[in-house]
Design a protein around this motif. Structure first.
Motif, PDB file in Angstrom:
ATOM      1  N   VAL A  58       0.790  -1.122  -0.033  1.00 14.47           N
ATOM      2  CA  VAL A  58      -0.052  -0.074   0.062  1.00 14.47           C
ATOM      3  C   VAL A  58       0.803   1.073   0.174  1.00 14.47           C
ATOM      4  O   VAL A  58       1.853   1.383   0.592  1.00 14.47           O
ATOM      5  CB  VAL A  58      -0.906  -0.058   1.074  1.00 14.47           C
ATOM      6  N   GLY A  59       0.570   2.194  -0.706  1.00 15.11           N
ATOM      7  CA  GLY A  59       1.154   3.261  -1.030  1.00 15.11           C
ATOM      8  C   GLY A  59       2.400   3.378  -2.033  1.00 15.11           C
ATOM      9  O   GLY A  59       3.206   4.221  -1.918  1.00 15.11           O
ATOM     10  N   ALA A  60       2.527   2.221  -2.473  1.00 19.58           N
ATOM     11  CA  ALA A  60       3.850   1.705  -3.519  1.00 19.58           C
ATOM     12  C   ALA A  60       3.426   0.804  -4.556  1.00 19.58           C
ATOM     13  O   ALA A  60       2.647   0.291  -4.501  1.00 19.58           O
ATOM     14  CB  ALA A  60       4.936   1.506  -2.399  1.00 19.58           C
ATOM     15  N   PHE A  61       4.581   0.803  -5.474  1.00 19.80           N
ATOM     16  CA  PHE A  61       4.615  -0.311  -6.448  1.00 19.80           C
ATOM     17  C   PHE A  61       5.928  -0.372  -7.101  1.00 19.80           C
ATOM     18  O   PHE A  61       6.842   0.357  -7.378  1.00 19.80           O
ATOM     19  CB  PHE A  61       3.727   0.115  -7.496  1.00 19.80           C
ATOM     20  N   GLY A  62       6.603  -1.703  -6.750  1.00 16.72           N
ATOM     21  CA  GLY A  62       7.676  -2.193  -7.393  1.00 16.72           C
ATOM     22  C   GLY A  62       8.881  -1.319  -6.716  1.00 16.72           C
ATOM     23  O   GLY A  62       9.096  -1.030  -5.587  1.00 16.72           O
ATOM     24  N   THR A  63       9.714  -0.856  -7.711  1.00 16.33           N
ATOM     25  CA  THR A  63      10.657   0.159  -7.263  1.00 16.33           C
ATOM     26  C   THR A  63      10.370   1.515  -7.743  1.00 16.33           C
ATOM     27  O   THR A  63      11.400   2.461  -7.764  1.00 16.33           O
ATOM     28  CB  THR A  63      12.188  -0.379  -8.263  1.00 16.33           C
ATOM     29  N   LEU A  64       9.074   1.931  -8.206  1.00 13.64           N
ATOM     30  CA  LEU A  64       8.659   3.255  -8.705  1.00 13.64           C
ATOM     31  C   LEU A  64       8.609   4.011  -7.351  1.00 13.64           C
ATOM     32  O   LEU A  64       8.694   3.837  -6.187  1.00 13.64           O
ATOM     33  CB  LEU A  64       7.612   3.354  -9.499  1.00 13.64           C
ATOM     34  N   PHE A  65       8.245   5.550  -7.813  1.00 13.49           N
ATOM     35  CA  PHE A  65       7.798   6.291  -6.549  1.00 13.49           C
ATOM     36  C   PHE A  65       6.631   5.916  -6.050  1.00 13.49           C
ATOM     37  O   PHE A  65       5.499   5.708  -6.563  1.00 13.49           O
ATOM     38  CB  PHE A  65       7.736   7.735  -7.245  1.00 13.49           C
ATOM     39  N   ILE A  66       6.777   6.259  -4.668  1.00 15.41           N
ATOM     40  CA  ILE A  66       5.460   6.152  -3.895  1.00 15.41           C
ATOM     41  C   ILE A  66       4.373   7.424  -4.185  1.00 15.41           C
ATOM     42  O   ILE A  66       4.985   8.315  -4.849  1.00 15.41           O
ATOM     43  CB  ILE A  66       5.715   6.274  -2.331  1.00 15.41           C
ATOM     44  N   PHE A  67       3.332   7.497  -3.686  1.00 17.92           N
ATOM     45  CA  PHE A  67       2.390   8.577  -3.738  1.00 17.92           C
ATOM     46  C   PHE A  67       2.809   9.945  -3.077  1.00 17.92           C
ATOM     47  O   PHE A  67       3.745   9.507  -2.012  1.00 17.92           O
ATOM     48  CB  PHE A  67       0.974   7.990  -3.484  1.00 17.92           C
ATOM     49  N   ARG A  68       2.311  10.837  -3.154  1.00 16.15           N
ATOM     50  CA  ARG A  68       2.375  11.993  -2.372  1.00 16.15           C
ATOM     51  C   ARG A  68       1.034  12.617  -1.895  1.00 16.15           C
ATOM     52  O   ARG A  68       0.219  12.812  -2.808  1.00 16.15           O
ATOM     53  CB  ARG A  68       3.369  12.881  -3.095  1.00 16.15           C
ATOM     54  N   GLY A  69       0.832  12.705  -0.662  1.00 20.66           N
ATOM     55  CA  GLY A  69      -0.568  13.263  -0.351  1.00 20.66           C
ATOM     56  C   GLY A  69      -1.017  12.172   0.929  1.00 20.66           C
ATOM     57  O   GLY A  69      -0.275  11.901   1.739  1.00 20.66           O
ATOM     58  N   LEU A  70      -2.343  11.997   0.926  1.00 18.06           N
ATOM     59  CA  LEU A  70      -2.705  11.221   2.095  1.00 18.06           C
ATOM     60  C   LEU A  70      -3.990  10.230   1.508  1.00 18.06           C
ATOM     61  O   LEU A  70      -4.884  10.371   0.570  1.00 18.06           O
ATOM     62  CB  LEU A  70      -3.709  12.081   2.982  1.00 18.06           C
ATOM     63  N   LEU A  71      -3.784   8.983   1.980  1.00 17.18           N
ATOM     64  CA  LEU A  71      -4.812   7.877   1.828  1.00 17.18           C
ATOM     65  C   LEU A  71      -5.463   7.575   3.322  1.00 17.18           C
ATOM     66  O   LEU A  71      -4.893   7.556   4.152  1.00 17.18           O
ATOM     67  CB  LEU A  71      -4.124   6.470   1.286  1.00 17.18           C
ATOM     68  N   ASP A  72      -6.609   7.109   3.009  1.00 13.83           N
ATOM     69  CA  ASP A  72      -7.286   6.749   4.247  1.00 13.83           C
ATOM     70  C   ASP A  72      -8.441   5.707   3.832  1.00 13.83           C
ATOM     71  O   ASP A  72      -8.652   5.423   2.878  1.00 13.83           O
ATOM     72  CB  ASP A  72      -8.122   7.968   4.809  1.00 13.83           C
ATOM     73  N   ASN A  73      -8.713   4.758   4.924  1.00 13.45           N
ATOM     74  CA  ASN A  73      -9.754   3.593   4.787  1.00 13.45           C
ATOM     75  C   ASN A  73      -9.585   2.815   3.527  1.00 13.45           C
ATOM     76  O   ASN A  73     -10.348   2.751   2.805  1.00 13.45           O
ATOM     77  CB  ASN A  73     -11.208   4.393   4.651  1.00 13.45           C
ATOM     78  N   VAL A  74      -8.329   2.304   3.576  1.00 15.75           N
ATOM     79  CA  VAL A  74      -7.973   1.572   2.404  1.00 15.75           C
ATOM     80  C   VAL A  74      -8.792   0.070   2.572  1.00 15.75           C
ATOM     81  O   VAL A  74      -8.446  -0.553   3.671  1.00 15.75           O
ATOM     82  CB  VAL A  74      -6.361   1.277   2.185  1.00 15.75           C
ATOM     83  N   GLN A  75      -9.680  -0.436   1.669  1.00 15.00           N
ATOM     84  CA  GLN A  75     -10.138  -1.681   1.966  1.00 15.00           C
ATOM     85  C   GLN A  75     -10.424  -2.513   0.597  1.00 15.00           C
ATOM     86  O   GLN A  75     -10.128  -2.131  -0.709  1.00 15.00           O
ATOM     87  CB  GLN A  75     -11.628  -1.336   2.243  1.00 15.00           C
ATOM     88  N   LEU A  76     -10.036  -3.753   0.945  1.00 11.94           N
ATOM     89  CA  LEU A  76     -10.272  -4.889  -0.153  1.00 11.94           C
ATOM     90  C   LEU A  76     -11.311  -5.834   0.161  1.00 11.94           C
ATOM     91  O   LEU A  76     -11.138  -6.623   1.446  1.00 11.94           O
ATOM     92  CB  LEU A  76      -8.726  -5.521  -0.315  1.00 11.94           C
ATOM     93  N   PHE A  77     -12.177  -6.183  -0.646  1.00 11.82           N
ATOM     94  CA  PHE A  77     -13.377  -7.095  -0.476  1.00 11.82           C
ATOM     95  C   PHE A  77     -12.787  -8.267  -1.528  1.00 11.82           C
ATOM     96  O   PHE A  77     -12.449  -8.033  -2.636  1.00 11.82           O
ATOM     97  CB  PHE A  77     -14.421  -6.606  -0.915  1.00 11.82           C
ATOM     98  N   ASP A  78     -13.429  -9.487  -1.250  1.00  9.05           N
ATOM     99  CA  ASP A  78     -13.180 -10.622  -1.986  1.00  9.05           C
ATOM    100  C   ASP A  78     -14.404 -10.871  -2.865  1.00  9.05           C
ATOM    101  O   ASP A  78     -14.726 -12.109  -3.168  1.00  9.05           O
ATOM    102  CB  ASP A  78     -12.810 -12.081  -0.946  1.00  9.05           C
ATOM    103  N   ARG A  79     -15.321  -9.907  -3.014  1.00 12.45           N
ATOM    104  CA  ARG A  79     -16.534 -10.010  -3.889  1.00 12.45           C
ATOM    105  C   ARG A  79     -16.838  -8.727  -4.465  1.00 12.45           C
ATOM    106  O   ARG A  79     -16.176  -7.733  -4.071  1.00 12.45           O
ATOM    107  CB  ARG A  79     -17.628 -10.411  -2.843  1.00 12.45           C
ATOM    108  N   ALA A  80     -17.622  -8.720  -5.562  1.00 16.03           N
ATOM    109  CA  ALA A  80     -18.027  -7.413  -6.166  1.00 16.03           C
ATOM    110  C   ALA A  80     -18.884  -6.633  -5.325  1.00 16.03           C
ATOM    111  O   ALA A  80     -19.645  -7.273  -4.467  1.00 16.03           O
ATOM    112  CB  ALA A  80     -18.577  -7.791  -7.545  1.00 16.03           C
ATOM    113  N   LEU A  81     -19.050  -5.456  -5.425  1.00 15.55           N
ATOM    114  CA  LEU A  81     -20.051  -4.570  -4.804  1.00 15.55           C
ATOM    115  C   LEU A  81     -21.126  -4.108  -6.077  1.00 15.55           C
ATOM    116  O   LEU A  81     -20.450  -3.535  -7.067  1.00 15.55           O
ATOM    117  CB  LEU A  81     -19.502  -3.371  -3.905  1.00 15.55           C
ATOM    118  N   SER A  82     -22.169  -3.922  -5.686  1.00  8.06           N
ATOM    119  CA  SER A  82     -23.189  -3.303  -6.478  1.00  8.06           C
ATOM    120  C   SER A  82     -23.364  -1.909  -6.481  1.00  8.06           C
ATOM    121  O   SER A  82     -22.509  -1.104  -5.359  1.00  8.06           O
ATOM    122  CB  SER A  82     -24.793  -3.646  -6.205  1.00  8.06           C
TER     123      SER A  82
END
Length: 251
Positions: A208-232
């Motif tokens: 979270v906040g990153a990917f591989g060797t590239l740059f991280i985000f700049r700013g603010l993230l909150d309430n990061v959520q991952l579901f194992d199903r689709a939402l309508s």
């Protein structure tokens, strides 16, 4: 001769009416709104550990850990504090939230987070989260700052138009048996994109906040959520619209 003098005193009571208006932000209690895999609200302490509040987190992923010094807990998020990055150039190699969870998703899933807004002008790609084996990542690209972008090894690049200098809630949903990606900004569907390959993933560590060797985000993230199903569409509105209730008290 005697004279009697009488003095009358009048007492006046003044009653003051005071009106107080309070705005309360409330969330739904619908069990369908609780994510199964990941849920970080970043409101517990100052790090480096971050509890995973999801209903059924994979074994070993009950607690995430901040790696490096470029990401901290603080700022003003959607509710309480958030995951904060103020560093202009920080690598995803050494700065990320370690979820301790491999990216294992069936064909239908949903991802949601709150973006605090940041006026990016550097022209750099900024990554919100990702996993390298499957090329699974969500990011903002360049100085235009006008879209959230998702891509993977199995998907057509999907852009969710938005002014990234402003706060937003963002949802990405894999639906229709994994053949359709739906993107939402502020609980409104802004894109529906058919996919040639089913969007199921069997990858490695999700950052979270990153990917591989590239740059991280700049700013603010909150309430990061991952579901194992689709939402309508209706669930996206109910779970993430966050209505405001205003109450007035007179004393």
């Amino acid at each position: 001769t005697s004279t009697t003098s009488t003095t009358t005193t009048t007492s006046t009571t003044i009653t003051t009416m005071v009106t107080t208006t309070t705005t309360i932000t409330t969330t739904t209690t619908n069990p369908a709104c609780m994510p199964e895999l990941l849920y970080y609200d970043f409101d517990q302490g100052s790090g480096p550990t971050v509890p995973n509040l999801a209903s059924a987190p994979p074994a070993g992923s009950e607690t995430a850990v901040l790696v490096g010094t470029a990401l901290t807990l603080g700022g003003s998020g959607q509710s309480g504090q958030g995951l904060l990055s103020t560093t202009a150039l920080a690598s995803s190699t050494t700065n990320f939230l370690n979820t301790s969870m491999d990216l294992q998703l069936g064909p239908e899933w949903a991802l949601s987070f709150y973006w605090g807004g940041f006026p990016e002008t550097s022209g750099l790609v900024r990554n919100f989260l990702g996993e390298t084996t499957e090329g699974f990542r969500l990011f903002m690209e360049g100085a235009s700052g006008n879209a959230f972008v998702f891509e993977s090894s199995k998907s057509t690049r999907t852009s969710l138009p938005a002014n990234l200098s402003l706060p937003h809630t963002v949802q990405l949903v894999s639906a229709a048996g994994g053949t359709e990606l739906r993107g939402y900004v502020d609980h409104v569907r802004v894109v529906t994109q058919s996919q040639a390959q089913v969007q199921s993933f069997q990858g490695g560590l999700l950052k979270v906040g990153a990917f591989g060797t590239l740059f991280i985000f700049r700013g603010l993230l909150d309430n990061v959520q991952l579901f194992d199903r689709a939402l309508s569409d209706a669930e996206v509105v109910e779970c993430f619209a966050l209505p405001e209730i205003t109450t007035t008290t007179t004393t």
